[in-house]
Design an enzyme around this catalytic site. Sequence first.
Site, PDB file in Angstrom:
ATOM      1  N   ASP A 166     -15.792  50.451   3.696  1.00  0.00           N
ATOM      2  CA  ASP A 166     -16.612  50.847   4.625  1.00  0.00           C
ATOM      3  C   ASP A 166     -16.716  49.658   5.641  1.00  0.00           C
ATOM      4  O   ASP A 166     -17.808  49.490   6.300  1.00  0.00           O
ATOM      5  CB  ASP A 166     -17.839  51.427   4.299  1.00  0.00           C
ATOM      6  CG  ASP A 166     -17.847  52.384   3.436  1.00  0.00           C
ATOM      7  OD1 ASP A 166     -16.845  53.448   3.470  1.00  0.00           O
ATOM      8  OD2 ASP A 166     -18.485  52.545   2.304  1.00  0.00           O
ATOM      9  N   HIS A 208     -11.579  57.232   7.167  1.00  0.00           N
ATOM     10  CA  HIS A 208     -11.600  56.163   8.372  1.00  0.00           C
ATOM     11  C   HIS A 208     -11.995  56.959   9.617  1.00  0.00           C
ATOM     12  O   HIS A 208     -11.399  57.958   9.922  1.00  0.00           O
ATOM     13  CB  HIS A 208      -9.896  55.986   8.421  1.00  0.00           C
ATOM     14  CG  HIS A 208      -9.461  54.914   7.746  1.00  0.00           C
ATOM     15  ND1 HIS A 208      -8.059  54.363   7.243  1.00  0.00           N
ATOM     16  CD2 HIS A 208     -10.108  54.347   6.465  1.00  0.00           C
ATOM     17  CE1 HIS A 208      -8.074  53.498   6.406  1.00  0.00           C
ATOM     18  NE2 HIS A 208      -9.334  53.335   5.892  1.00  0.00           N
TER      19      HIS A 208
HETATM   20  P1  IMP Z   1     -13.465  57.305  -6.757  1.00  0.00           P
HETATM   21  O1  IMP Z   1     -12.552  56.525  -5.690  1.00  0.00           O
HETATM   22  O2  IMP Z   1     -13.959  58.529  -6.039  1.00  0.00           O
HETATM   23  O3  IMP Z   1     -13.438  57.466  -8.152  1.00  0.00           O
HETATM   24  O4  IMP Z   1     -15.005  56.489  -6.668  1.00  0.00           O
HETATM   25  C1  IMP Z   1     -15.317  55.302  -7.178  1.00  0.00           C
HETATM   26  C2  IMP Z   1     -16.076  54.144  -6.640  1.00  0.00           C
HETATM   27  O5  IMP Z   1     -15.431  54.138  -5.281  1.00  0.00           O
HETATM   28  C3  IMP Z   1     -17.252  54.659  -6.059  1.00  0.00           C
HETATM   29  O6  IMP Z   1     -18.362  53.962  -6.179  1.00  0.00           O
HETATM   30  C4  IMP Z   1     -17.108  55.267  -4.725  1.00  0.00           C
HETATM   31  O7  IMP Z   1     -18.488  55.280  -3.832  1.00  0.00           O
HETATM   32  C5  IMP Z   1     -16.320  54.075  -4.018  1.00  0.00           C
HETATM   33  N1  IMP Z   1     -15.350  54.591  -3.142  1.00  0.00           N
HETATM   34  C6  IMP Z   1     -14.327  55.201  -3.250  1.00  0.00           C
HETATM   35  N2  IMP Z   1     -13.717  55.290  -2.046  1.00  0.00           N
HETATM   36  C7  IMP Z   1     -14.312  54.796  -1.410  1.00  0.00           C
HETATM   37  C8  IMP Z   1     -14.207  54.358   0.228  1.00  0.00           C
HETATM   38  O8  IMP Z   1     -13.391  54.837   0.906  1.00  0.00           O
HETATM   39  N3  IMP Z   1     -15.114  53.495   0.703  1.00  0.00           N
HETATM   40  C9  IMP Z   1     -16.282  53.089   0.046  1.00  0.00           C
HETATM   41  N4  IMP Z   1     -16.397  53.198  -1.239  1.00  0.00           N
HETATM   42  C10 IMP Z   1     -15.486  54.360  -1.719  1.00  0.00           C
HETATM   43 MG    MG Z   2     -14.141  54.416   4.990  1.00  0.00          MG
END
Ligand code: IMP
Ligand code: MG
Length: 330
Positions: A15, A43
């Site tokens: 982010d 995005h």
């Molecule tokens: P997962 O990728 O859904 O397994 O999430 C694992 C961790 O990564 C969690 O803390 C999510 O909030 C974080 N996360 C996954 N994708 C993103 C993203 O695109 N932006 C920010 N945090 C992410």
């Molecule tokens: Mg993002």
Amino acid sequence: MIEYVDIIYGLAWGDEGKGKIANAMANKYDFVCRWNGGPNAGHTVYVNGQKHKTHIIPSGIFAGKKCVIGPGCVINIDKFFEEIQGLRTAGFDTSLIKISPNAHIITEAHINYDKQHLGHLGTTSQGIAPCYSDKMLRRGRRAIEMMDREWIWDGELSGTVLCEGAQSVWLDIDHGDYPYVTSSSTLPYAACSLGFSPKKIRNIIGVAKAYDTKSGVDPLFPTTLWNDPVLNSIIELGGEYGSTTGRKRLVNWLNLDKLKKSILLSGCTKLIINKCDVLEKIGVFKLIHGNEILHFVSFKEMKEYVMRALLLSSGSDLHDIVWSGDVEKI
Ligand code: IMP
Ligand code: MG
């Protein structure tokens, strides 16, 4: 033949506004590629004043560039076609989008497992970890088996290539704040999984923010941070809500110790610091360095401190820092 590859990726917890930067740069390249992650990413980009959101499709689509989704990515087929539909309706040429035959497919079972068993990690519930586990167990389903030929990439990268990362250094499966990480390799070296030599890499462009945020759970971001009125005003002014989940993010002052580490670890050559305007509007300038909170009287003073700390850091390849709003300088 590939001329060169530039890589854009996040230096923090996701982010950081990578989408905005990648979109601003995309028209200079022949290809724009994704090497990791899936529908967990979000995005947000503005094209001619219109807001667009993508999760798996590279932002090169908005610049009419060839877009490749690499073998290290995971695809939710329904969500992919939802995105395709939205882009077509908005008038973008979706025939430019191709998926590596070896990308893995997220199933209903993956999503259900994620929802039932991984909530305590604050995942995005998109089935990411179960899908990558099946890949590692060598029993996963790949795009080549599950998708129409028209979407499958069978060409070669050539000319100039921009690779855009999803998630970020501290969410990396090997180097991140495990187990509060995602299940893919977010560091720029992993872009080579798209199938090019590391020697082709030219610029390694890391994106950070003027403050830190975390979506989901991480002990470095205790929920008591939400009790701080100044940090709360950053959430509101900065719009710090998840673009995939809508969750309120945890916000903390920029951790310069972590940023120095992520720059060194990933080989960042150019650093872009986004959302400086948010801090300027709030009018409180703090960061964490040496595990202490430092307070500055102006943003100018804070900037100078950050530049000194990062550019003089020994062993680092960093030679350029761009403060957001200056994207034309990249
Ligand atoms: P997962 O990728 O859904 O397994 O999430 C694992 C961790 O990564 C969690 O803390 C999510 O909030 C974080 N996360 C996954 N994708 C993103 C993203 O695109 N932006 C920010 N945090 C992410
Ligand atoms: Mg993002």
